[in-house]
Structures are given as structure tokens and as C-alpha cells.
Design an enzyme around this catalytic site. Sequence first.
Site, PDB file in Angstrom:
ATOM      1  N   LYS A 100       0.855  -1.182   0.000  1.00 16.79           N
ATOM      2  CA  LYS A 100       0.000   0.000   0.000  1.00 16.79           C
ATOM      3  C   LYS A 100       0.891   1.233   0.000  1.00 16.79           C
ATOM      4  CE  LYS A 100      -3.022   2.868   2.725  1.00 16.79           C
ATOM      5  NZ  LYS A 100      -3.575   3.143   4.066  1.00 16.79           N
ATOM      6  N   GLY A 161      -8.212   9.234  10.068  1.00 20.18           N
ATOM      7  CA  GLY A 161      -8.446   9.321  11.502  1.00 20.18           C
ATOM      8  C   GLY A 161      -9.542  10.272  11.923  1.00 20.18           C
ATOM      9  N   ALA A 187      -9.599   5.574   4.588  1.00 19.95           N
ATOM     10  CA  ALA A 187      -9.524   6.752   5.465  1.00 19.95           C
ATOM     11  C   ALA A 187     -10.874   7.435   5.630  1.00 19.95           C
ATOM     12  CB  ALA A 187      -8.502   7.778   4.986  1.00 19.95           C
ATOM     13  N   GLY A 188     -11.177   7.752   6.893  1.00 19.35           N
ATOM     14  CA  GLY A 188     -12.335   8.568   7.209  1.00 19.35           C
ATOM     15  C   GLY A 188     -13.548   7.836   7.733  1.00 19.35           C
ATOM     16  N   ASN A 209      -8.632   1.638  10.173  1.00 29.79           N
ATOM     17  CA  ASN A 209      -7.832   1.341  11.355  1.00 29.79           C
ATOM     18  C   ASN A 209      -8.392   2.071  12.570  1.00 29.79           C
ATOM     19  OD1 ASN A 209      -4.278   1.654  12.263  1.00 29.79           O
ATOM     20  ND2 ASN A 209      -5.926   0.604  13.263  1.00 29.79           N
ATOM     21  N   THR A 210      -8.345   3.409  12.530  1.00 26.06           N
ATOM     22  CA  THR A 210      -8.720   4.203  13.702  1.00 26.06           C
ATOM     23  C   THR A 210     -10.152   3.928  14.160  1.00 26.06           C
ATOM     24  OG1 THR A 210      -7.256   5.926  12.848  1.00 26.06           O
ATOM     25  CG2 THR A 210      -8.703   6.536  14.662  1.00 26.06           C
TER      26      THR A 210
END
Length: 260
Positions: A100, A161, A187-188, A209-210
Site C-alpha cells: 500500500k 483518523g 480513510a475517514g 484502522n482508527t
Amino acid sequence: MHQLTLAGKSYRSRLLVGTGKYKDFAETRAAIDASGAEIVTVAIRRTNIGQDAGQPNLLDAVPPSRFTILPNTAGCYTADDAVRTLRLGRELLDGHALCKLEVLGDPKSLFPNMPETLKAAQTLVKEGFEVMVYCSDDPIQARMLEDIGCVAVMPLASLIGSGMGILNPWNLRLIIDQAKVPVIVDAGVGTASDAAIAMELGCDGVLMNTAIAHAKDPVLMASAMKKGVEAGREAFLSGRMPRKHYSADPSSPTAGLIGS
């Protein structure tokens, strides 16, 4: 449901997860198991996968024999730095080509630096890497990355995040409609409904992830995300009813009612 195919390999799960921000490797593994994810991304610059001898090794908790490890370039701000990092990742993972790529523009927004991303992608593809690439939600840039030879484009839904969800579904649809490689939201995402919306739009997968690691109960959130991705995919495949503005349509048949 058809499986997700990346670089010639098929996966049952369309949820990809990160390994950072957990309290320890045990929680990381528990959340990954609950998510059902088969592809797990690892920040080479932040996580030990063998480069720091004597330190706890993530690969002991998340073994490559069980998961597809996706080394990433989180924390890189130039093409040269990203390429160097992924060369190290390939060496540590015995020639593993899938990776990635992300090249960030600034440390506050973590928005992608697209000129440097394009430059790095060209180098990596020439060197035989199978590049999944984090990018802006710009359909022109996404097409350029596909033309370079990236195996997946990964537009952000909102800032890394942030948990703000999908802020521009129209751009995502433009990317999805033109792409001949998998489109994976990266993301997001903040909660399971965000993941479901991404899949309902027609995305091939979601990486996060977050949203899991920073939940009050990461393992339970991982399970929720698994269900959200699956429900969104089924909804996309089923073809939702058309929206009807200014008119009602009774859900029960009206024929044969008394007095009609």
C-alpha cells in the site's frame, strides 16, 4: 457474493484493517479476528516486523501464514522515502510484492501529495510491486494511477483518523464508474454505517484502522464493521428501489380491498 480479487488472489472478506493504535498485539489480533479481515496493513516505519531484533514482532501475533500482510508507507512525505520503505518491507517479507502506497502532503491533514504519489507509483510498478494506492477522491488522478499499473485505487472518504465518513459520494461514484481495478475506500470511516454506505455506492472494499482501534470496545466495533461491509455489499448487488420524490407508494397491495 463474488470474492474480492487483488493482484490475482481472491479474498472472501472485503474489509481490510490496520494494525496501529491498539493497546497491545493481543487486542490487535482479537479485533482482526472479529473483523474477519484477511488483508492486514502494517506501517513499516512504525511497527516492528523484524527490523528491530529483540523487540516484540507483530508477525508473531498476525502471522503471514494466516493473513496477507500489506506493508504501507504511513509517515512518508516524499516519493523517494516511500519507495525506500517499501523496498525494506519487501525484503522483510521475503519478496512479498503487494503493498500500500501513501505519500502524505502534510502532518496535520495527512492529505495525499498526489504528484509525489504518482512519481512513487511509477517507480514501484516498474520494480515489480503490486501497488494499492491511497489517493485523493479525484477521478482524473485515480485514472492516472490505474494507467500507471496500480492494482487498486484507494480514495479517501474523509481525512485519515477523522471518522467523518463519506463526505463526497459523487466523486467516489465517478471513480467507481470508470475504474477497471478495485476501488477501496481508505480513510475517514467512523462507524459501521459509513462502511455500509461505501459498499452501497459500489466500492469493492473498505480499509480502516482508527475507527476500530479507537472505539471504546475495538473488538465489538470490528464485528460491527464486518457486518456493515457485508450488508452494504448485499444492498449494492440487490439493487435498491428507486427514490420517489413527492409520491407515496403503499407497501401492501391495494387490489381487492373491501369497497374498491
